[in-house]
Design a protein around this motif. Structure first.
Motif, short mmCIF file in Angstrom:
data_model
loop_
_atom_site.label_atom_id
_atom_site.label_comp_id
_atom_site.label_asym_id
_atom_site.label_seq_id
_atom_site.Cartn_x
_atom_site.Cartn_y
_atom_site.Cartn_z
N GLY A 54 0.79 -1.22 0.00
CA GLY A 54 0.00 0.00 0.00
C GLY A 54 0.83 1.28 0.00
N ILE A 55 2.15 1.14 0.09
CA ILE A 55 3.02 2.31 0.12
C ILE A 55 3.59 2.55 -1.27
CG2 ILE A 55 5.16 3.26 1.07
CD1 ILE A 55 4.62 1.55 3.56
N ILE A 56 3.48 3.78 -1.74
CA ILE A 56 4.06 4.14 -3.03
C ILE A 56 5.43 4.74 -2.77
CG2 ILE A 56 3.82 5.61 -5.07
CD1 ILE A 56 0.79 5.51 -4.60
N ARG A 57 6.43 4.15 -3.39
CA ARG A 57 7.78 4.66 -3.22
C ARG A 57 8.22 5.35 -4.51
NH1 ARG A 57 7.63 0.53 0.30
NH2 ARG A 57 8.89 0.59 2.16
N ILE A 58 8.61 6.62 -4.39
CA ILE A 58 9.11 7.34 -5.54
C ILE A 58 10.38 8.07 -5.15
CG2 ILE A 58 6.86 7.57 -6.69
CD1 ILE A 58 6.66 10.40 -5.64
N SER A 59 11.20 8.36 -6.12
CA SER A 59 12.46 9.04 -5.85
C SER A 59 12.21 10.46 -5.36
CB SER A 59 13.31 9.09 -7.13
OG SER A 59 12.70 9.96 -8.07
N ALA A 60 13.25 11.06 -4.79
CA ALA A 60 13.14 12.44 -4.30
C ALA A 60 12.80 13.38 -5.44
CB ALA A 60 14.43 12.86 -3.62
N GLU A 61 13.39 13.17 -6.60
CA GLU A 61 13.10 14.01 -7.76
C GLU A 61 11.64 13.87 -8.18
OE1 GLU A 61 13.08 16.69 -10.68
OE2 GLU A 61 14.67 16.43 -9.21
N ASP A 62 11.13 12.65 -8.21
CA ASP A 62 9.72 12.43 -8.55
C ASP A 62 8.79 13.06 -7.51
OD1 ASP A 62 10.33 11.12 -10.91
OD2 ASP A 62 10.24 9.13 -10.01
N GLN A 63 9.20 13.01 -6.24
CA GLN A 63 8.41 13.66 -5.19
C GLN A 63 8.32 15.16 -5.43
OE1 GLN A 63 9.67 12.64 -1.17
NE2 GLN A 63 10.27 10.61 -1.89
N ARG A 64 9.46 15.78 -5.76
CA ARG A 64 9.46 17.22 -6.03
C ARG A 64 8.58 17.55 -7.23
NH1 ARG A 64 14.70 16.63 -3.98
NH2 ARG A 64 15.59 16.05 -5.97
#
Length: 94
Positions: A54-64
Motif C-alpha cells: 500500500g506504500i508508493i515509493r518514488i524518488s526524491a526528484e519524482d516527489q518534487r
C-alpha cells in the motif's frame, strides 16, 4: 485470563536441515516452540508485505515533481474547458 487462539488449520514446509537448525536455535532463544516461532515470523512477514504493497515509493526528484504539479498545475486543455462550459450550461438550464 488469556486464552489460546483456536488453531484449526495446518501448513507444511520442507526445509533444509541447516535452515531448521537456525529456526530451532532462534525459537530456543525466545523460549518458544518451533511451531510458534515459525507461525509468528510468517504472520509478521505477511503483515509487513501487505502494508508495503500500500506504500508508493518514488524518488526524491519524482516527489518534487509531483508536489510541483500539485501546486502549479498546467492549464486545462481546450477540450476540457469546452466540456466544463457545456456541463455548466446543462446544469444551469435545469
Amino acid at each position: 485470563m488469556t486464552t489460546e487462539p483456536i488453531r484449526t488449520s495446518r501448513i507444511e514446509a520442507r526445509i533444509a536441515p541447516e535452515v531448521l537448525a537456525v529456526i530451532k536455535r532462534a525459537a530456543e532463544l525466545q523460549g518458544r516452540s518451533v511451531s510458534d516461532f515459525v507461525v509468528t515470523a510468517a504472520q509478521e512477514a505477511a503483515y509487513r508485505t501487505i502494508e508495503e504493497i500500500g506504500i508508493i515509493r518514488i524518488s526524491a526528484e519524482d516527489q518534487r515533481r509531483f508536489v510541483d504539479l500539485l501546486l502549479n498545475p498546467s492549464p486545462p486543455p481546450p477540450a476540457l474547458v469546452r466540456a466544463k462550459e457545456a456541463h455548466e450550461q446543462l446544469i444551469d438550464s435545469e
